[in-house]
Design an enzyme around this catalytic site. Structure first.
Site, mmCIF file in Angstrom:
data_model
loop_
_atom_site.group_PDB
_atom_site.id
_atom_site.type_symbol
_atom_site.label_atom_id
_atom_site.label_comp_id
_atom_site.label_asym_id
_atom_site.label_seq_id
_atom_site.Cartn_x
_atom_site.Cartn_y
_atom_site.Cartn_z
ATOM 1 N N THR A 135 0.813 -1.211 0.000
ATOM 2 C CA THR A 135 0.000 0.000 0.000
ATOM 3 C C THR A 135 0.854 1.272 0.000
ATOM 4 O O THR A 135 1.998 1.258 0.468
ATOM 5 C CB THR A 135 -0.896 0.005 1.255
ATOM 6 O OG1 THR A 135 -1.510 1.271 1.403
ATOM 7 C CG2 THR A 135 -0.099 -0.278 2.517
ATOM 8 N N ASP A 136 0.256 2.364 -0.469
ATOM 9 C CA ASP A 136 0.943 3.666 -0.396
ATOM 10 C C ASP A 136 0.970 4.205 1.032
ATOM 11 O O ASP A 136 1.685 5.163 1.319
ATOM 12 C CB ASP A 136 0.281 4.688 -1.339
ATOM 13 C CG ASP A 136 -1.187 4.953 -1.030
ATOM 14 O OD1 ASP A 136 -1.746 4.307 -0.117
ATOM 15 O OD2 ASP A 136 -1.781 5.818 -1.714
ATOM 16 N N GLU A 137 0.197 3.582 1.938
ATOM 17 C CA GLU A 137 0.131 4.110 3.308
ATOM 18 C C GLU A 137 1.450 3.945 4.048
ATOM 19 O O GLU A 137 1.670 4.573 5.078
ATOM 20 C CB GLU A 137 -1.029 3.465 4.071
ATOM 21 C CG GLU A 137 -2.331 3.693 3.331
ATOM 22 C CD GLU A 137 -3.592 3.401 4.116
ATOM 23 O OE1 GLU A 137 -3.553 3.453 5.348
ATOM 24 O OE2 GLU A 137 -4.622 3.147 3.466
ATOM 25 N N TYR A 161 -1.973 -0.428 10.851
ATOM 26 C CA TYR A 161 -2.062 -1.122 9.558
ATOM 27 C C TYR A 161 -0.848 -0.792 8.691
ATOM 28 O O TYR A 161 -0.159 -1.679 8.182
ATOM 29 C CB TYR A 161 -3.361 -0.718 8.830
ATOM 30 C CG TYR A 161 -3.357 -1.036 7.344
ATOM 31 C CD1 TYR A 161 -3.338 -2.356 6.897
ATOM 32 C CD2 TYR A 161 -3.356 -0.017 6.388
ATOM 33 C CE1 TYR A 161 -3.314 -2.661 5.537
ATOM 34 C CE2 TYR A 161 -3.345 -0.306 5.025
ATOM 35 C CZ TYR A 161 -3.318 -1.629 4.603
ATOM 36 O OH TYR A 161 -3.299 -1.929 3.263
ATOM 37 N N LYS A 165 2.207 -3.225 7.281
ATOM 38 C CA LYS A 165 2.507 -3.417 5.849
ATOM 39 C C LYS A 165 3.952 -2.982 5.557
ATOM 40 O O LYS A 165 4.648 -3.618 4.767
ATOM 41 C CB LYS A 165 1.517 -2.624 4.974
ATOM 42 C CG LYS A 165 0.087 -3.145 4.986
ATOM 43 C CD LYS A 165 -0.068 -4.547 4.403
ATOM 44 C CE LYS A 165 0.140 -4.613 2.905
ATOM 45 N NZ LYS A 165 -0.235 -5.965 2.381
#
Ligand code: NAD
Ligand code: TYD
Length: 366
Positions: A135-137, A161, A165
């Site tokens: 993810t870009d998060e 989260y 990741k």
């Protein structure tokens, strides 16, 4: 080695779209390992029942013996790793499952994939890939004027989260550099489209609006996300699997930056048009501002030029066409929504939303 691929988490939102597209394109057989958490739904893949190109295995990616057995038995040419706990709000309420699946689970897969890869020779060894879907998060948050995330942007995860990741991405990187595992990582922006569980912004707003429930916008609603249609994400993953360079990261984004409020407003307008008989029109009146998410990232945006320039990928859907397709899908699949939102999901709604106060006029919409 066979033409099989081993997919993890293929009964979830992105995984099921990927598997359906893969098999429809005749790209080879898929073995889908999924634990069927609340987010996994075998109904998503019901059309593949009885299809010899599809095998479902109900199991956990943390189960090392099972993962080893599947690799030995199906001898896949690639592992495509989607399985994860994926919802930020749930990670705030209960981070344990995120560490378990996203970190331990990825570690288990990497360890098994390495030992499988070590036993391959010749062309089979040349061909094998481990594709880690992230993810870009992991990059954290952007100010309004900052350039979009690119592959060299330093990691700065802000939610449990995102941290889990990020940890899994680092493990993949270490397995490439230390053990020579032929892995590739993709970091993509917010996906939307069919089969997304209605805890996430777009399907939650659609299903609440159809029932005349409030549309809970967190804080001032001016947080920006860069929306990617799930079919475009699936096509990006196919390209990366075929031509992505080992050890590289590719950012995937739709080039559609929108504030949450803009997304909700567009959804309300689409529903006004597509459900003209609704007694809740105009749906915009259902918007309510509620207590913000703790640590809420302000803006995500993806620079996908590496994927576009190097591998020739392009998103096919604009936000307008993708969102219309999505709303139409949810309108045509009310039974799917009713099915996945019965039972335990109701407890989650109470947990996440009952504690949020509705903000007075002007308080949220600053
Ligand atoms: P999802 O929550 O809809 O689906 C996750 C799937 O993984 C479910 O089928 C679930 O049953 C399965 N799963 C969970 N824990 C498991 C375990 N321990 N063992 C086996 N299976 C397990 O998630 P999604 O939205 O489809 O996301 C897929 C991947 O893409 C995730 O890795 C996520 O981090 C990443 N991603 C998602 C988005 C997005 O907008 N949805 C954006 C960027 C990255
Ligand atoms: P979400 O779909 O949970 O994805 P992510 O947190 O991974 O970006 O949320 C998208 C945006 O929508 C995010 O800024 C939080 C916001 N949001 C709301 O305003 N209300 C809601 O009820 C939900 C679920 C999300």
């Amino acid at each position: 080695m066979t033409e099989n691929i081993l997919v993890t988490g293929g009964a979830g939102f992105i995984g099921s779209n990927f598997v359906l597209d893969w098999i429809a394109a005749g790209l080879g057989p898929v073995v889908n390992l999924d634990a069927l958490t609340y987010a996994g739904n075998p109904e998503n893949l019901a059309t593949l029942e009885g299809d010899p190109a599809y095998t479902f295995v109900h199991g956990n990616i943390c189960d090392a013996a099972l993962v080893e057995r599947l690799l030995a038995e199906y001898r896949p040419r690639a592992v495509v790793h989607f399985a994860a706990e994926s919802h930020v709000d749930r990670s705030i309420v209960g981070p344990e499952a995120f560490l378990k699946t996203n970190i331990d689970g990825t570690f288990t897969l990497l360890r098994a994939a390495r030992s499988y890869y070590d036993g391959l020779v010749g062309e089979e060894r040349e061909r094998f890939r481990f594709l880690h879907v992230s993810t870009d998060e992991v990059y954290g948050t952007l100010t309004p004027e900052a350039p979009a995330f690119h592959e060299e942007t330093p990691y700065a995860p802000n939610s449990p989260y995102a941290a889990s990741k990020a940890a899994s991405d680092h493990l993949v990187r270490a397995w490439v550099h230390t053990y020579g595992l032929p892995a590739v990582v993709t970091n993509c922006s917010n996906n939307y489209g069919p089969y997304q569980f209605p805890e996430k912004l777009i399907p939650l707003m659609i299903s609440n609006a159809l029932e005349g429930k409030g549309l809970p916008v967190y804080g001032d609603g001016k947080q920006v996300r860069d929306w990617l249609y799930v079919g475009d994400h699936a096509s990006a993953l196919r390209v990366v699997l075929e031509r992505g360079r080992i050890g590289e990261t590719y950012n995937v984004g739709g080039g559609n930056q929108r504030t949450n409020l803009e997304v909700v407003t567009t959804l309300c307008e689409l529903l006004d048009e597509l459900v003209p008989q609704s007694k809740f029109r105009p749906h915009q009146q259902l918007v309510k501002y509620v207590t913000d998410r703790p640590g809420h990232d302000r803006r995500y945006a993806i620079d996908a030029r590496k994927l576009e320039g190097e591998l020739g990928w392009r998103a096919q859907e604009s936000f307008e066409t993708g969102l219309r397709k999505t709303v139409e899908w949810y309108l045509a699949n009310a039974a799917w929504v009713a099915d996945v939102t019965s039972g335990a999901y109701q407890q989650w709604l109470t947990k996440n939303y009952a504690a949020r106060t509705t903000l007075a006029a002007g308080e949220g919409a600053r």
